[in-house]
Write an enzyme that holds these catalytic residues in place. Structure first.
Site, mmCIF file in Angstrom:
data_model
loop_
_atom_site.group_PDB
_atom_site.id
_atom_site.type_symbol
_atom_site.label_atom_id
_atom_site.label_comp_id
_atom_site.label_asym_id
_atom_site.label_seq_id
_atom_site.Cartn_x
_atom_site.Cartn_y
_atom_site.Cartn_z
ATOM 1 N N HIS A 51 0.823 -1.205 0.000
ATOM 2 C CA HIS A 51 0.000 0.000 0.000
ATOM 3 C C HIS A 51 0.857 1.255 0.000
ATOM 4 O O HIS A 51 0.518 2.245 -0.657
ATOM 5 C CB HIS A 51 -0.924 -0.013 1.224
ATOM 6 C CG HIS A 51 -1.951 1.067 1.226
ATOM 7 N ND1 HIS A 51 -3.141 0.961 0.544
ATOM 8 C CD2 HIS A 51 -1.969 2.290 1.811
ATOM 9 C CE1 HIS A 51 -3.856 2.061 0.707
ATOM 10 N NE2 HIS A 51 -3.170 2.891 1.484
ATOM 11 N N HIS A 101 -10.220 1.985 -1.177
ATOM 12 C CA HIS A 101 -10.401 1.560 0.207
ATOM 13 C C HIS A 101 -11.160 0.238 0.185
ATOM 14 O O HIS A 101 -12.234 0.098 0.755
ATOM 15 C CB HIS A 101 -11.155 2.621 1.023
ATOM 16 C CG HIS A 101 -10.502 2.916 2.335
ATOM 17 N ND1 HIS A 101 -11.193 3.035 3.520
ATOM 18 C CD2 HIS A 101 -9.206 3.097 2.660
ATOM 19 C CE1 HIS A 101 -10.348 3.289 4.506
ATOM 20 N NE2 HIS A 101 -9.136 3.341 4.005
#
Length: 773
Positions: A51, A101
């Site tokens: 990420h 997300h």
């Protein structure tokens, strides 16, 4: 260090539950030449995650074009900035950020989706911009599955609750439904901001900032979101469901609303006093991740020293690793000269009264910028972290083995055997196409959002595929945002799917009359350690690179989301999701897709050489059409067609335009009739030659293009010849609220009233929050 010491470090990492590999932990211990502290391991766990570090994807992302004359700020910071235009002697830019997300939204859908909006808004805010809009490309599982429907409902409600509360309009997005998302929903979010070029704030420590204050602003730190970055870089496992919920942050949009307005006031004071500052939001990696990245990105190598006990916390005795790495929402970090610090604190704490808005919320000095090049964190006098800052933020890189997808060849055997090429089949297929899960009306979703809250929305969500904003009061400058990315295509050919996603997003922006100026991407894929999944990612990036060069547009922002795989082994469909930003010099030229009047010629602009490629199409799910792959794009033709559409809209030669994508040109034309303002403008579709089964595929081909309602046919023909675009003319608007199919002799051989088509189009998702048809 000895091998035994390395093994001790690995054992510590396993006890702490970090996602770092054994080799990564050994590398950290070797570099430190000692056993890492828990805080250090958690910090590396976040910073070296997929990420944060893009360790599997960074090398491939270098293939994307990122420069162009419209770029004010390219990739590398929290958001990109593209030129909007000039107004009253100032150059304005549109700030764009695009994030995902996904994992949080699958585990805790409402909070996960809401915090996705919160995070992307902060990315735009931290560039010194006023946030002006958001958009949400969504990918859900099939709604017949009760849990999938619950997740979809909660995601939509989370986006609505957050966006509405902070007073930012949701102006666009798209929704697809596929079985591959049953266990891994995709929630992508785009945010837009407005900033003057001279007022851009960078997410880095300014030059000469040694000794400057590091100021933490926002919500009191709690345990929510601890381990969020590494959690988003792992395969979801049902056995860890409860632990995963703890890695999802808790949103507070009402506090964010106040923080945004306080930050706007800080921007004004910075401008008035001529102060340069660094500003960044706390997202993945929490306080350490944010402040370390600010210092690492500085003009000169600097370090940081922070005192963790100065951080406002929601609970007593939080361990230092939670304070340092936790990803509590609604927090920002400033690097400012000490002379400006009192003003900064006064704005947040006194004028905007953060401590009175939420318990423990405040702005507080928690550290200093140093010249050491190291990141040092102390907790009540004890050093819990002391690492080389470049090593921490530099991450690791992997050259993952990959196998490029094998694209199935043409499959034509056995097709059409049960079909009779009768003329009425053209319209008999139309209601089913309009009712397809990826075509039907999304009104039940976008009506949950406030799309006009700031009063600057020219075309809100639902009225066109691209939303349009007029962000500067009194100015004619406008901005459009369009989305593209079909997961059914990704399952067929990831590379071509990426190209088509770019074409669709660009075409949506062009269809409202805007000039495309930049692209963003969010690349949602499965487990990169599986060579076939990594190969799909590589193929998609190569497709995006070709498409970006084909349309002559740079990528200015983006995100990579990998490990979208369930514990059962199901990977999501390869899903490159693209956003295109377009601009208007005069937004009064913007137009929507609804037919404007009866008696208008309606033309199709579609590259003919690609019209038989029906794989992954809406029609292919309805009947056994030839499977000839995905449409190929002639980028030279596409550029000419886009130029023709833009000029015809600006000159009034075109009244309404719809891009061609899901369902093809006949579906696009039907939607134009359904979106007509009067609700009584129909369409006549004529056969120019005897109707055949191929005639059906031409009407439902999803090759990129446009359907155009022409206002001045002679002027349009002149423009078409100038741009070298051949038009197909066999449709005309009528005053009859129906779509009629006529043969070569002008006889009606099939007719469907608009009421029937509207019911087919609206019914599937009408009960999105109840039973599903």
């Amino acid at each position: 260090m000895t091998t035994a010491a390395h093994d001790d470090a690995v054992a510590l990492g396993r006890r702490l539950g970090v996602a770092l590999s054994d080799d990564e932990i050994r590398r950290i211990a070797e570099h430190l030449d000692r056993l890492p502290t828990p805080t250090e391991l958690f910090a590396f766990d976040a910073q070296w995650s997929e990420h944060c570090s893009y360790k599997s994807s960074r090398e491939h992302l270098k293939k994307l074009p990122t420069e162009g004359p419209t770029v004010l700020l390219g990739v590398g910071e929290d958001a990109g900035i593209v030129r909007l235009g000039e107004w009253q002697g100032e150059t304005y830019g549109i700030v764009v950020a695009h994030e995902s997300h996904n994992h949080p939204s699958q585990v805790v859908p409402f909070e996960g989706a809401a915090t996705g909006v919160g995070g992307i808004v902060r990315d735009v805010l931290c560039m010194g911009a006023e946030v002006i809009g958001i958009a949400d490309p969504l990918r859900f599982g099939r709604l017949e599955n009760e849990h999938c429907r619950y997740v979809a409902q909660q995601v939509v409600d989370g986006i609505a609750a957050y966006g509405n509360a902070i007073g930012v309009p949701n102006v666009g997005g798209d929704v697809f439904f596929d079985e591959s998302f049953n266990d891994n929903v995709l929630v992508n979010v785009v945010a837009l901001g407005l900033v003057k070029e001279k007022d851009i704030i960078h997410s880095r420590a300014p030059g000469g900032s040694i000794g400057w204050d590091i100021v933490l602003v926002g919500k009191a730190t709690d345990r929510s979101g601890f381990g969020g970055a590494s959690f988003s870089s792992l395969t979801l496992n049902e056995d860890d469901a409860e632990q995963n919920k703890g890695a999802v942050q808790v949103p507070d949009p009402f506090l964010k609303n106040v923080i945004m307005r306080a930050s706007y006031a800080v921007f004004a004071h910075l401008r008035a006093q001529g102060v340069t500052a660094g500003f960044k939001d706390l997202g993945a990696g929490g306080l350490v991740g944010c402040s370390a990245e600010l210092c690492a990105a500085g003009e000169l190598p600097v370090g940081a020293e922070v005192e963790l006990e100065r951080v406002s916390t929601a609970q007593r005795d939080l361990p230092p690793e939670v304070i340092a790495i936790g990803e509590t929402q609604e927090r920002l970090c400033w690097i400012v000269p000490p002379s400006f610090t009192p003003t900064l604190l006064q704005i947040y704490n006194d004028i905007y009264s953060l401590p009175r808005v939420a318990r423990g919320a405040c702005a507080a000095v928690i550290g200093k910028v140093t010249e050491s090049g190291r990141y040092v964190a102390r907790y009540h006098g004890e050093t819990v972290m002391d690492v080389d800052l470049a090593f921490l933020t530099g991450g690791v890189r992997y050259e993952r083995p990959y196998v490029l997808p094998k694209i199935a060849g043409p499959q034509t055997d056995g097709v059409w055997t049960n079909m009779h090429p009768e003329a009425h089949w053209l319209l008999a297929t139309l209601p089913a196409a309009l009712a397809h899960r990826d075509v039907c009306s999304r009104a039940s979703i976008y009506r949950r959002y406030d799309g006009v809250v700031r009063g600057c929305t020219a075309i809100p969500a639902g009225f066109a595929d691209a939303g349009v904003l007029v962000p500067i009061p009194g100015s004619s400058l406008g901005v459009a945002v369009g989305m593209g990315g079909n997961p059914r295509y990704g399952l067929v050919d990831p590379r071509r799917a990426a190209e088509l996603a770019v074409a669709e997003a660009v075409a949506q922006v062009v269809a409202v009359g805007a000039t495309p100026v930049a692209l963003t991407d969010c690349l949602n894929f499965g487990d990169p350690t599986v060579p076939e999944q990594m190969g799909a990612f590589v193929a998609a990036v190569e497709g995006l690179a070709d498409a970006g060069r084909g349309v002559g547009l740079p990528f200015i922002s983006g995100n990579v989301s990998l490990y979208n795989r369930s514990s059962a082994g199901t990977h999501v469909a390869p899903s490159p999701i693209i956003c295109c930003i377009g601009t208007f010099a005069d937004v009064s030229h913007a137009t929507g897709p609804g037919f404007k009047r009866a008696g208008s010629p309606v033309v199709i602009l579609q590259a003919p050489s690609t019209s038989d490629a029906m794989s992954g199409s809406v029609l292919a799910e309805a009947m056994p059409v030839p499977q000839l792959g995905l449409p190929r794009i002639d980028w030279h033709w596409f550029a000419r067609a886009c130029a023709l559409v833009r000029e015809s809209i600006a000159t009034g030669a075109a009244l309404a335009v719809h891009d061609v994508s899901d369902g093809g040109p006949l579906v696009a034309a039907a939607e134009m009739a359904l979106k007509a303002g009067t609700g009584s403008i129909g369409l006549r579709v004529a056969d120019s030659e005897p109707f055949t089964s191929r005639s059906l595929t031409l009407r439902y081909s999803e090759a990129p293009g446009f359907v155009v309602e022409v206002g001045d046919f002679e002027a349009f023909i002149v423009l078409a010849k100038r741009h070298g675009v051949t038009i197909g003319l066999d449709m005309e608007t009528t005053a009859v609220p129906a779509i009629d199919h006529v043969d070569q002799d002008g006889a009606i051989v099939g007719s469907i009233d608009l009421g029937t088509l509207r019911e087919a189009w609206e019914a599937p998702l009408r009960d999105f929050y109840g039973s599903v048809a």
